[in-house]
Scaffold this active site. Structure first.
Site, PDB file in Angstrom:
ATOM      1  N   SER A 100       0.868  -1.191   0.000  1.00  0.00           N
ATOM      2  CA  SER A 100       0.000   0.000   0.000  1.00  0.00           C
ATOM      3  C   SER A 100       0.896   1.228   0.000  1.00  0.00           C
ATOM      4  O   SER A 100       1.541   1.518   1.010  1.00  0.00           O
ATOM      5  CB  SER A 100      -0.865   0.041   1.258  1.00  0.00           C
ATOM      6  OG  SER A 100      -1.591  -1.139   1.400  1.00  0.00           O
ATOM      7  N   LYS A 175      -7.159   1.894  -2.319  1.00  0.00           N
ATOM      8  CA  LYS A 175      -6.666   1.423  -1.015  1.00  0.00           C
ATOM      9  C   LYS A 175      -6.631   2.564   0.007  1.00  0.00           C
ATOM     10  O   LYS A 175      -6.968   2.381   1.175  1.00  0.00           O
ATOM     11  CB  LYS A 175      -5.269   0.805  -1.186  1.00  0.00           C
ATOM     12  CG  LYS A 175      -4.567   0.430   0.104  1.00  0.00           C
ATOM     13  CD  LYS A 175      -5.232  -0.719   0.852  1.00  0.00           C
ATOM     14  CE  LYS A 175      -4.551  -0.939   2.193  1.00  0.00           C
ATOM     15  NZ  LYS A 175      -5.090  -2.058   2.946  1.00  0.00           N
ATOM     16  N   LYS A 243       1.016   5.748   8.004  1.00  0.00           N
ATOM     17  CA  LYS A 243       1.523   5.936   6.634  1.00  0.00           C
ATOM     18  C   LYS A 243       0.361   6.102   5.654  1.00  0.00           C
ATOM     19  O   LYS A 243       0.364   7.008   4.818  1.00  0.00           O
ATOM     20  CB  LYS A 243       2.364   4.712   6.255  1.00  0.00           C
ATOM     21  CG  LYS A 243       2.695   4.612   4.796  1.00  0.00           C
ATOM     22  CD  LYS A 243       2.870   3.181   4.293  1.00  0.00           C
ATOM     23  CE  LYS A 243       1.781   2.234   4.596  1.00  0.00           C
ATOM     24  NZ  LYS A 243       1.575   1.106   3.720  1.00  0.00           N
TER      25      LYS A 243
HETATM   26  P1  NAD Z   1       5.943  -6.358   7.184  1.00  0.00           P
HETATM   27  O1  NAD Z   1       6.792  -5.279   7.755  1.00  0.00           O
HETATM   28  O2  NAD Z   1       5.496  -7.481   8.058  1.00  0.00           O
HETATM   29  O3  NAD Z   1       6.681  -7.021   5.918  1.00  0.00           O
HETATM   30  C1  NAD Z   1       7.401  -6.309   4.946  1.00  0.00           C
HETATM   31  C2  NAD Z   1       8.595  -7.138   4.489  1.00  0.00           C
HETATM   32  O4  NAD Z   1       9.273  -6.430   3.460  1.00  0.00           O
HETATM   33  C3  NAD Z   1       9.606  -7.399   5.602  1.00  0.00           C
HETATM   34  O5  NAD Z   1       9.878  -8.785   5.689  1.00  0.00           O
HETATM   35  C4  NAD Z   1      10.842  -6.591   5.162  1.00  0.00           C
HETATM   36  O6  NAD Z   1      12.070  -7.182   5.566  1.00  0.00           O
HETATM   37  C5  NAD Z   1      10.681  -6.599   3.655  1.00  0.00           C
HETATM   38  N1  NAD Z   1      11.389  -5.517   2.952  1.00  0.00           N
HETATM   39  C6  NAD Z   1      11.429  -4.202   3.254  1.00  0.00           C
HETATM   40  N2  NAD Z   1      12.149  -3.519   2.340  1.00  0.00           N
HETATM   41  C7  NAD Z   1      12.567  -4.428   1.420  1.00  0.00           C
HETATM   42  C8  NAD Z   1      13.342  -4.350   0.230  1.00  0.00           C
HETATM   43  N3  NAD Z   1      13.800  -3.173  -0.222  1.00  0.00           N
HETATM   44  N4  NAD Z   1      13.599  -5.494  -0.451  1.00  0.00           N
HETATM   45  C9  NAD Z   1      13.112  -6.677  -0.009  1.00  0.00           C
HETATM   46  N5  NAD Z   1      12.378  -6.822   1.110  1.00  0.00           N
HETATM   47  C10 NAD Z   1      12.090  -5.707   1.806  1.00  0.00           C
HETATM   48  O7  NAD Z   1       4.680  -5.604   6.536  1.00  0.00           O
HETATM   49  P2  NAD Z   1       3.258  -6.235   6.153  1.00  0.00           P
HETATM   50  O8  NAD Z   1       2.324  -6.111   7.310  1.00  0.00           O
HETATM   51  O9  NAD Z   1       3.455  -7.550   5.489  1.00  0.00           O
HETATM   52  O10 NAD Z   1       2.759  -5.137   5.085  1.00  0.00           O
HETATM   53  C11 NAD Z   1       3.264  -5.070   3.764  1.00  0.00           C
HETATM   54  C12 NAD Z   1       2.397  -4.106   2.965  1.00  0.00           C
HETATM   55  O11 NAD Z   1       1.047  -4.578   2.966  1.00  0.00           O
HETATM   56  C13 NAD Z   1       2.360  -2.673   3.551  1.00  0.00           C
HETATM   57  O12 NAD Z   1       2.349  -1.744   2.505  1.00  0.00           O
HETATM   58  C14 NAD Z   1       1.050  -2.659   4.309  1.00  0.00           C
HETATM   59  O13 NAD Z   1       0.511  -1.348   4.429  1.00  0.00           O
HETATM   60  C15 NAD Z   1       0.185  -3.566   3.452  1.00  0.00           C
HETATM   61  N6  NAD Z   1      -0.915  -4.226   4.159  1.00  0.00           N
HETATM   62  C16 NAD Z   1      -0.719  -4.816   5.374  1.00  0.00           C
HETATM   63  C17 NAD Z   1      -1.795  -5.414   6.024  1.00  0.00           C
HETATM   64  C18 NAD Z   1      -1.632  -6.055   7.383  1.00  0.00           C
HETATM   65  O14 NAD Z   1      -2.661  -6.367   8.021  1.00  0.00           O
HETATM   66  N7  NAD Z   1      -0.417  -6.309   7.867  1.00  0.00           N
HETATM   67  C19 NAD Z   1      -3.058  -5.418   5.435  1.00  0.00           C
HETATM   68  C20 NAD Z   1      -3.213  -4.857   4.168  1.00  0.00           C
HETATM   69  C21 NAD Z   1      -2.132  -4.247   3.537  1.00  0.00           C
END
Ligand code: NAD
Length: 299
Positions: A100, A175, A243
């Site tokens: 997102s 979103k 964010k």
């Molecule tokens: P998270 O922090 O658990 O996972 C993100 C992953 O990305 C981590 O493992 C991190 O090490 C990796 N990462 C970061 N920078 C990187 C790079 N440059 N190269 C490779 N890997 C990299 O986050 P999440 O909760 O999985 O959320 C991910 C996205 O999904 C966000 O944008 C969030 O807003 C969206 N989202 C999350 C949820 C939720 O409930 N957690 C729901 C809907 C949408």
């Protein structure tokens, strides 16, 4: 049987959301190449995911490359940083960003990927960790219909309500709209349960009663339960919702529209962050008004 539909898929970002989503792609019979700056989860490697040393290596091996990282700068660095995805792309490949992030930046990223002879889809999701694990995510897409149709079989492994909203950026705009509704709903449920609790009613029973009526919502069900049971482990972290509301407020300013309740809710998120709650689930937003009222919904 699966052979004819099998695709070479890359998945970058294996966190709370990415790991289960990547797992479904693998379980769907596809070849999966993964990369994260952290070690890949054993559940994925044990199931046959091939770990790469960089985004570029993922892009060389896969035809469709998915990113699921936290924020706009992380997507930019995963795409265009040193040894990033762009360095491994060749003509005809498809980049799908499911994080997102900023709708404006998305349009720029799509242009740069298109200039390499590749296609781009923004496809952020809603449904949280529960939806990611159950493969019931809502997926909001921006891009061309032709590209969307090529990626749709993969989306169907991860989600249920899958919509092509419009061109690049429109998925991310949808979103942001989603996150405005969710944040304001969490705040509404917080205020209702705090009011009921202070009045001496059992908040668990109030929630139960309201779930049968017009005030029911997924937020009352899921986040309301968390508020009553005090289970604030994430889930979706407050810092990620800050964010998203930031994207809403920046967009509103740029477009010249007013979002007063989004602004207030962001301030309450900021208050939570100031009190050490950035890493808690966004249902912990109720603690901002609990602090202000010197009363907890439940102990
Ligand atoms: P998270 O922090 O658990 O996972 C993100 C992953 O990305 C981590 O493992 C991190 O090490 C990796 N990462 C970061 N920078 C990187 C790079 N440059 N190269 C490779 N890997 C990299 O986050 P999440 O909760 O999985 O959320 C991910 C996205 O999904 C966000 O944008 C969030 O807003 C969206 N989202 C999350 C949820 C939720 O409930 N957690 C729901 C809907 C949408």
């Amino acid at each position: 049987m699966q052979e004819k539909n099998m695709a070479k898929v890359g998945f970058i970002g294996l966190g709370i959301m990415g790991a289960p989503m990547a797992g479904h792609i693998l379980a769907g019979g596809n070849e999966l190449y993964v990369y994260d700056i952290k070690p890949a989860p054993a559940a994925l490697t044990d199931a046959g995911a091939k770990v790469c040393a960089s985004g570029a290596e993922v892009a060389k091996n896969a035809d469709i490359i998915i990113t699921m990282v936290p924020d706009t700068p992380h997507v930019e660095s995963a795409l265009f940083g040193e040894n990033g995805i762009a360095a491994g792309l060749s003509k005809g490949k498809i980049v799908v960003d499911m994080s997102s992030i900023s709708p404006m930046a998305t349009k720029e990223f799509a242009k740069k990927i298109n200039a390499l002879g590749c296609e781009y889809i923004d496809a952020p999701v809603s449904g949280g960790e529960v939806g990611a694990k159950a493969a019931t995510l809502t997926i909001m897409c921006g891009g061309s219909e032709e590209t969307f149709n090529k990626v749709k079989p993969l989306f169907e492994l991860m989600g249920k309500n899958i919509t092509l909203v419009g061109g690049n950026g429109d998925g991310q705009t949808t979103k942001v709209a989603n996150q405005i509704i969710v944040a304001l709903n969490i705040q509404a449920v917080s205020e209702a349960l705090l009011f009921a609790s202070k009045a001496g009613a059992d908040p668990a029973k109030v929630r139960q009663a309201l779930m049968g009526g017009f005030a029911n919502s997924r937020i009352l069900e899921v986040h309301g339960e968390r508020m009553v049971k005090r289970t604030f482990n994430p889930g979706f972290r407050i810092e990620l919702h800050q964010k998203d509301l930031n994207l809403a407020l920046q967009g509103a300013k740029a477009m010249g529209v007013s979002l007063p309740n989004t602004a207030t809710t962001q301030e309450l998120m900021n208050a939570c962050a100031a009190n050490g709650m950035s890493g808690l689930d966004h249902s912990a937003l109720c603690q901002a008004i609990e602090l202000m009222s010197n009363h907890k919904i439940a102990q």
